[in-house]
Scaffold this motif. Sequence first.
Motif, mmCIF file in Angstrom:
data_model
loop_
_atom_site.group_PDB
_atom_site.id
_atom_site.type_symbol
_atom_site.label_atom_id
_atom_site.label_comp_id
_atom_site.label_asym_id
_atom_site.label_seq_id
_atom_site.Cartn_x
_atom_site.Cartn_y
_atom_site.Cartn_z
ATOM 1 N N GLY A 136 -1.434 9.899 -7.329
ATOM 2 C CA GLY A 136 -2.244 9.146 -8.279
ATOM 3 C C GLY A 136 -2.370 9.807 -9.628
ATOM 4 O O GLY A 136 -3.242 9.441 -10.423
ATOM 5 N N PHE A 168 -2.631 12.343 -1.974
ATOM 6 C CA PHE A 168 -2.956 11.121 -2.717
ATOM 7 C C PHE A 168 -3.303 11.421 -4.167
ATOM 8 O O PHE A 168 -3.003 10.619 -5.065
ATOM 9 C CB PHE A 168 -4.086 10.370 -2.022
ATOM 10 N N ASN A 193 -8.336 4.494 -4.447
ATOM 11 C CA ASN A 193 -7.910 3.107 -4.268
ATOM 12 C C ASN A 193 -6.678 3.029 -3.376
ATOM 13 O O ASN A 193 -6.582 2.181 -2.484
ATOM 14 C CB ASN A 193 -7.623 2.456 -5.621
ATOM 15 N N GLU A 194 -5.720 3.916 -3.608
ATOM 16 C CA GLU A 194 -4.510 3.942 -2.787
ATOM 17 C C GLU A 194 -4.825 4.386 -1.360
ATOM 18 O O GLU A 194 -4.322 3.821 -0.387
ATOM 19 C CB GLU A 194 -3.472 4.884 -3.418
ATOM 20 N N SER A 225 -4.270 2.428 2.526
ATOM 21 C CA SER A 225 -3.049 2.991 3.097
ATOM 22 C C SER A 225 -3.106 3.066 4.613
ATOM 23 O O SER A 225 -4.166 3.040 5.233
ATOM 24 C CB SER A 225 -2.815 4.401 2.539
ATOM 25 N N CYS A 239 0.840 -1.199 0.000
ATOM 26 C CA CYS A 239 0.000 0.000 0.000
ATOM 27 C C CYS A 239 0.871 1.243 0.000
ATOM 28 O O CYS A 239 2.041 1.200 0.346
ATOM 29 C CB CYS A 239 -0.938 0.003 1.196
ATOM 30 N N LEU A 240 0.281 2.358 -0.345
ATOM 31 C CA LEU A 240 1.007 3.613 -0.473
ATOM 32 C C LEU A 240 1.379 4.161 0.897
ATOM 33 O O LEU A 240 0.552 4.220 1.793
ATOM 34 C CB LEU A 240 0.141 4.627 -1.213
#
Length: 272
Positions: A49, A45, A58-59, A63, A1-2
Amino acid sequence: CLQLRQPLQASEWPFFMHRLDRRQKNLVREFQGVSNAPDNLAIQFLKRGGWSVEAALNEYFTSSAYAEFSSRTPAVDSSKIAALYEKYKEPDEDTIGPEGMQTFCDDLGVDPTDVIMLLIAWKFEAERSCFFTRKEWMDGWQKIGADTLEKLKAQFGGLRSALTNPDTFRDVYQFTHKFARERGQRSLPLEAARELWRLLMGERYQLLEQWLEFLEHKRTVAISMDTWNLFLDFTRTVNLDLSNYDLDGAWPVLIDEFVEWMQEKRQGGAAH
């Protein structure tokens, strides 16, 4: 994950918001309308992105930043949501009906025909126009992250700007047909379809009034879900001069006939 390697400091948020262009600010509001995230996380984000709301969301939702922010964000008060439901529900039925919906609109300060009410219904996953079940009401407020009218109104900007995302618009558009039609019916009466097209497409499609005129000319009674959904694809893929329309394509007959009707009108106008 980010992972957020260099999160923005609180003092930097207004500075970065000021440097965003109008499109980016709309994307921030759209991101926040779904996530309820603060400015710093939304900007962070979205930048990572590539300013794609879908990719950023989604990230974000996978996260550690989301988990941390969620743990610090007070949960909505279900008792407040339930109290609002009791205020608006029918006296003898466990449902919010047309009268309660009108009062709800009055308290929000919006007209029942405002697109924001359609967006609220979409968020609540309502099955019927002018009605909310208890489950739809309770789950919907939880999903939006609000438990008072003031908090709900604070989400209006994000909800409206979400329509600028083509995928979100398609989701709302497709939801509308099922939501607005009568129970047990598979088609939407033309009168209702006409008003909803104007609400959703009035500023998005230059040939909308010609389309509605054609439907009146054809004395069309109702619009099927197939025609409703494919009309959106038609508006997005076919040029306004209709020059790239494929009559042999898999379009509904009604759209084929509209194109032929438009071409005849234009040829007739050119002849004069």
